[in-house]
Scaffold this motif. Structure first.
Motif, PDB file in Angstrom:
ATOM      1  N   UNK A  12      -6.336  -6.587  -2.774  1.00  0.00           N
ATOM      2  CA  UNK A  12      -7.348  -5.846  -3.527  1.00  0.00           C
ATOM      3  C   UNK A  12      -8.754  -6.387  -3.240  1.00  0.00           C
ATOM      4  N   UNK A  13      -9.756  -5.799  -3.886  1.00  0.00           N
ATOM      5  CA  UNK A  13     -11.154  -6.177  -3.651  1.00  0.00           C
ATOM      6  C   UNK A  13     -11.458  -7.614  -4.052  1.00  0.00           C
ATOM      7  N   UNK A  14     -10.669  -8.172  -4.965  1.00  0.00           N
ATOM      8  CA  UNK A  14     -10.850  -9.558  -5.392  1.00  0.00           C
ATOM      9  C   UNK A  14     -10.083 -10.539  -4.514  1.00  0.00           C
ATOM     10  N   UNK A  15      -9.382 -10.035  -3.502  1.00  0.00           N
ATOM     11  CA  UNK A  15      -8.627 -10.885  -2.597  1.00  0.00           C
ATOM     12  C   UNK A  15      -7.219 -11.206  -3.061  1.00  0.00           C
ATOM     13  N   UNK A  16      -6.777 -10.569  -4.165  1.00  0.00           N
ATOM     14  CA  UNK A  16      -5.417 -10.813  -4.650  1.00  0.00           C
ATOM     15  C   UNK A  16      -4.435 -10.003  -3.817  1.00  0.00           C
ATOM     16  N   UNK A  17      -3.287 -10.599  -3.539  1.00  0.00           N
ATOM     17  CA  UNK A  17      -2.245  -9.967  -2.754  1.00  0.00           C
ATOM     18  C   UNK A  17      -1.170  -9.419  -3.693  1.00  0.00           C
ATOM     19  N   UNK A  18      -0.818  -8.141  -3.499  1.00  0.00           N
ATOM     20  CA  UNK A  18       0.171  -7.455  -4.324  1.00  0.00           C
ATOM     21  C   UNK A  18       1.296  -6.944  -3.433  1.00  0.00           C
ATOM     22  N   UNK A  19       2.532  -7.080  -3.895  1.00  0.00           N
ATOM     23  CA  UNK A  19       3.696  -6.606  -3.151  1.00  0.00           C
ATOM     24  C   UNK A  19       4.492  -5.651  -4.034  1.00  0.00           C
ATOM     25  N   UNK A  20       4.760  -4.469  -3.503  1.00  0.00           N
ATOM     26  CA  UNK A  20       5.613  -3.512  -4.190  1.00  0.00           C
ATOM     27  C   UNK A  20       7.010  -3.576  -3.600  1.00  0.00           C
ATOM     28  N   UNK A  21       8.003  -3.750  -4.453  1.00  0.00           N
ATOM     29  CA  UNK A  21       9.390  -3.845  -4.001  1.00  0.00           C
ATOM     30  C   UNK A  21      10.216  -2.736  -4.634  1.00  0.00           C
ATOM     31  N   UNK A  22      11.490  -2.697  -4.308  1.00  0.00           N
ATOM     32  CA  UNK A  22      12.389  -1.721  -4.917  1.00  0.00           C
ATOM     33  C   UNK A  22      12.488  -1.913  -6.429  1.00  0.00           C
ATOM     34  N   UNK A  23      12.201  -3.124  -6.915  1.00  0.00           N
ATOM     35  CA  UNK A  23      12.332  -3.421  -8.340  1.00  0.00           C
ATOM     36  C   UNK A  23      11.001  -3.551  -9.069  1.00  0.00           C
ATOM     37  N   UNK A  24       9.884  -3.242  -8.412  1.00  0.00           N
ATOM     38  CA  UNK A  24       8.614  -3.292  -9.126  1.00  0.00           C
ATOM     39  C   UNK A  24       7.485  -3.975  -8.375  1.00  0.00           C
TER      40      UNK A  24
END
Length: 50
Positions: A12-24
């Motif tokens: 994201x714009x703040x540099x945080x890394x997000x991962x979307x998986x089959x469970x959320x």
């Protein structure tokens, strides 16, 4: 991480890394070098979310 099968990975714009998986959704915690599962229970479920 709530599942090892990652469907999407976004920074994201703040540099945080997000991962979307089959469970959320998971957020990367760089200070701990791990992913934390995000509880989406407060949000209503919808069949239109992608």
């Amino acid at each position: 991480m709530n599942n090892s099968y990652i469907k999407s990975l976004v920074e994201d714009k703040q540099g945080m890394l997000w991962a979307g998986t089959l469970n959320g959704l998971n957020k990367y915690l760089p200070d701990e070098d791990r992913f934390m599962a995000i509880d989406l229970a407060p949000f209503p479920k919808s069949g239109n979310c992608y």
